[in-house]
Design a protein around this motif. Structure first.
Motif, PDB file in Angstrom:
ATOM      1  N   ALA A  51     -10.326  34.855  23.087  1.00 13.25           N
ATOM      2  CA  ALA A  51      -9.696  34.385  21.628  1.00 13.25           C
ATOM      3  C   ALA A  51      -9.343  33.101  21.354  1.00 13.25           C
ATOM      4  O   ALA A  51      -9.352  32.350  20.394  1.00 13.25           O
ATOM      5  CB  ALA A  51      -8.696  35.370  21.086  1.00 13.25           C
ATOM      6  N   GLU A  52      -8.247  32.709  22.495  1.00 14.38           N
ATOM      7  CA  GLU A  52      -7.724  31.508  22.450  1.00 14.38           C
ATOM      8  C   GLU A  52      -8.495  30.568  23.080  1.00 14.38           C
ATOM      9  O   GLU A  52      -8.177  29.174  23.062  1.00 14.38           O
ATOM     10  CB  GLU A  52      -6.407  31.510  23.138  1.00 14.38           C
ATOM     11  CG  GLU A  52      -5.469  30.435  23.004  1.00 14.38           C
ATOM     12  CD  GLU A  52      -4.099  30.714  23.735  1.00 14.38           C
ATOM     13  OE1 GLU A  52      -3.467  29.470  23.909  1.00 14.38           O
ATOM     14  OE2 GLU A  52      -3.710  31.635  24.443  1.00 14.38           O
ATOM     15  N   ARG A  53      -9.559  30.966  23.861  1.00 12.05           N
ATOM     16  CA  ARG A  53     -10.511  29.985  24.478  1.00 12.05           C
ATOM     17  C   ARG A  53      -9.658  28.920  25.638  1.00 12.05           C
ATOM     18  O   ARG A  53      -9.721  27.816  25.407  1.00 12.05           O
ATOM     19  CB  ARG A  53     -11.163  29.118  23.612  1.00 12.05           C
ATOM     20  CG  ARG A  53     -12.090  30.093  22.672  1.00 12.05           C
ATOM     21  CD  ARG A  53     -13.052  29.427  21.430  1.00 12.05           C
ATOM     22  NE  ARG A  53     -14.013  28.301  22.418  1.00 12.05           N
ATOM     23  CZ  ARG A  53     -15.047  28.608  22.617  1.00 12.05           C
ATOM     24  NH1 ARG A  53     -15.669  29.801  22.246  1.00 12.05           N
ATOM     25  NH2 ARG A  53     -15.819  27.850  23.323  1.00 12.05           N
ATOM     26  N   VAL A  54      -8.692  29.593  26.386  1.00  9.31           N
ATOM     27  CA  VAL A  54      -8.158  28.923  27.321  1.00  9.31           C
ATOM     28  C   VAL A  54      -8.114  29.508  28.499  1.00  9.31           C
ATOM     29  O   VAL A  54      -7.937  30.838  28.515  1.00  9.31           O
ATOM     30  CB  VAL A  54      -6.572  28.453  26.619  1.00  9.31           C
ATOM     31  CG1 VAL A  54      -5.839  29.803  26.616  1.00  9.31           C
ATOM     32  CG2 VAL A  54      -5.962  27.766  27.869  1.00  9.31           C
ATOM     33  N   GLY A  55      -8.151  29.119  29.745  1.00  7.30           N
ATOM     34  CA  GLY A  55      -8.130  29.711  30.945  1.00  7.30           C
ATOM     35  C   GLY A  55      -7.686  28.654  32.236  1.00  7.30           C
ATOM     36  O   GLY A  55      -7.183  27.809  31.905  1.00  7.30           O
ATOM     37  N   GLY A  56      -7.604  29.284  33.153  1.00  4.27           N
ATOM     38  CA  GLY A  56      -7.390  28.574  34.350  1.00  4.27           C
ATOM     39  C   GLY A  56      -6.994  29.529  35.725  1.00  4.27           C
ATOM     40  O   GLY A  56      -7.413  30.667  35.800  1.00  4.27           O
ATOM     41  N   ASP A  57      -6.423  28.841  36.556  1.00  2.00           N
ATOM     42  CA  ASP A  57      -6.142  29.612  37.675  1.00  2.00           C
ATOM     43  C   ASP A  57      -4.543  30.160  37.757  1.00  2.00           C
ATOM     44  O   ASP A  57      -4.021  30.176  36.633  1.00  2.00           O
ATOM     45  CB  ASP A  57      -6.178  28.654  39.092  1.00  2.00           C
ATOM     46  CG  ASP A  57      -5.257  27.345  38.940  1.00  2.00           C
ATOM     47  OD1 ASP A  57      -4.108  27.363  37.990  1.00  2.00           O
ATOM     48  OD2 ASP A  57      -5.413  26.515  40.056  1.00  2.00           O
ATOM     49  N   ALA A  58      -4.172  30.643  38.651  1.00  3.55           N
ATOM     50  CA  ALA A  58      -2.732  31.442  38.736  1.00  3.55           C
ATOM     51  C   ALA A  58      -1.707  30.300  38.543  1.00  3.55           C
ATOM     52  O   ALA A  58      -0.975  30.767  37.606  1.00  3.55           O
ATOM     53  CB  ALA A  58      -2.595  31.932  40.146  1.00  3.55           C
ATOM     54  N   LEU A  59      -1.734  29.141  38.779  1.00 10.77           N
ATOM     55  CA  LEU A  59      -0.569  28.352  38.683  1.00 10.77           C
ATOM     56  C   LEU A  59      -0.595  27.919  36.833  1.00 10.77           C
ATOM     57  O   LEU A  59       0.145  27.768  36.354  1.00 10.77           O
ATOM     58  CB  LEU A  59      -0.759  26.996  39.436  1.00 10.77           C
ATOM     59  CG  LEU A  59       0.434  25.849  39.050  1.00 10.77           C
ATOM     60  CD1 LEU A  59       1.697  26.330  39.382  1.00 10.77           C
ATOM     61  CD2 LEU A  59      -0.049  24.672  40.131  1.00 10.77           C
ATOM     62  N   LEU A  92       0.748  30.929  34.943  1.00 11.59           N
ATOM     63  CA  LEU A  92       2.393  30.850  34.924  1.00 11.59           C
ATOM     64  C   LEU A  92       2.859  29.822  34.320  1.00 11.59           C
ATOM     65  O   LEU A  92       3.864  29.998  33.224  1.00 11.59           O
ATOM     66  CB  LEU A  92       2.787  30.748  36.518  1.00 11.59           C
ATOM     67  CG  LEU A  92       2.588  31.826  37.424  1.00 11.59           C
ATOM     68  CD1 LEU A  92       3.018  31.616  38.770  1.00 11.59           C
ATOM     69  CD2 LEU A  92       3.452  33.243  36.643  1.00 11.59           C
ATOM     70  N   ALA A  93       2.537  28.499  34.231  1.00  8.31           N
ATOM     71  CA  ALA A  93       2.732  27.366  33.227  1.00  8.31           C
ATOM     72  C   ALA A  93       2.545  27.809  31.836  1.00  8.31           C
ATOM     73  O   ALA A  93       3.569  27.488  31.182  1.00  8.31           O
ATOM     74  CB  ALA A  93       1.939  26.149  33.818  1.00  8.31           C
ATOM     75  N   HIS A  94       1.354  28.186  31.415  1.00 10.74           N
ATOM     76  CA  HIS A  94       1.180  28.599  30.177  1.00 10.74           C
ATOM     77  C   HIS A  94       1.918  29.790  29.747  1.00 10.74           C
ATOM     78  O   HIS A  94       2.670  29.676  28.534  1.00 10.74           O
ATOM     79  CB  HIS A  94      -0.324  28.998  29.877  1.00 10.74           C
ATOM     80  CG  HIS A  94      -0.822  28.938  28.558  1.00 10.74           C
ATOM     81  ND1 HIS A  94      -1.344  27.715  27.893  1.00 10.74           N
ATOM     82  CD2 HIS A  94      -1.101  29.913  27.803  1.00 10.74           C
ATOM     83  CE1 HIS A  94      -1.660  28.158  26.717  1.00 10.74           C
ATOM     84  NE2 HIS A  94      -1.567  29.231  26.495  1.00 10.74           N
ATOM     85  N   TYR A  95       2.350  30.686  30.494  1.00  9.32           N
ATOM     86  CA  TYR A  95       2.982  31.938  29.998  1.00  9.32           C
ATOM     87  C   TYR A  95       4.379  31.656  29.806  1.00  9.32           C
ATOM     88  O   TYR A  95       5.242  31.913  29.022  1.00  9.32           O
ATOM     89  CB  TYR A  95       2.964  32.888  31.149  1.00  9.32           C
ATOM     90  CG  TYR A  95       3.601  34.200  30.957  1.00  9.32           C
ATOM     91  CD1 TYR A  95       2.925  35.164  30.035  1.00  9.32           C
ATOM     92  CD2 TYR A  95       5.212  34.369  31.241  1.00  9.32           C
ATOM     93  CE1 TYR A  95       3.712  36.477  29.863  1.00  9.32           C
ATOM     94  CE2 TYR A  95       5.815  35.568  30.730  1.00  9.32           C
ATOM     95  CZ  TYR A  95       5.008  36.639  30.218  1.00  9.32           C
ATOM     96  OH  TYR A  95       5.811  37.613  29.605  1.00  9.32           O
ATOM     97  N   HIS A  96       5.023  30.528  30.811  1.00 10.48           N
ATOM     98  CA  HIS A  96       6.609  30.037  30.661  1.00 10.48           C
ATOM     99  C   HIS A  96       6.648  28.873  29.720  1.00 10.48           C
ATOM    100  O   HIS A  96       7.668  28.463  29.573  1.00 10.48           O
ATOM    101  CB  HIS A  96       6.843  30.031  31.866  1.00 10.48           C
ATOM    102  CG  HIS A  96       7.377  31.002  32.802  1.00 10.48           C
ATOM    103  ND1 HIS A  96       7.962  31.937  32.614  1.00 10.48           N
ATOM    104  CD2 HIS A  96       6.501  31.862  33.645  1.00 10.48           C
ATOM    105  CE1 HIS A  96       7.925  33.109  33.296  1.00 10.48           C
ATOM    106  NE2 HIS A  96       7.040  32.941  34.222  1.00 10.48           N
TER     107      HIS A  96
END
Length: 80
Positions: free
Chosen positions: A52-60, A63-67
């Protein structure tokens, strides 16, 4: 983070199905919230994606996006 697989990192924050599908942890970015699971973790590529947001990446990136911090700031926090 390279020692942790993407599923173990993300599942600490998001309830995932056996196939790696769950609700986006950022429902405020969705027009009507995340009523239908729109978040996926792909173990083969070690990536995540919010459809829905059309965003993604790896684990780092997760975590950065979440926080709500930059990747650099997240690295500094993890090193402490």
């Amino acid at each position: 983070l390279s020692r942790n697989d993407i599923r173990s990192v993300v599942s600490a924050y998001v309830r995932l199905s056996r196939s790696g599908i769950g609700h986006c942890p950022w429902p405020e970015y969705h027009k009507h919230g995340d009523r239908h699971p729109s978040f996926a973790v792909f173990e083969t590529t070690q990536r995540w994606w919010c459809f829905a947001e059309r965003v993604g990446g790896d684990a780092l990136d997760f975590l950065a996006h979440y926080h709500h911090v930059s990747v650099g700031e997240m690295l500094r926090r993890l090193r402490r």
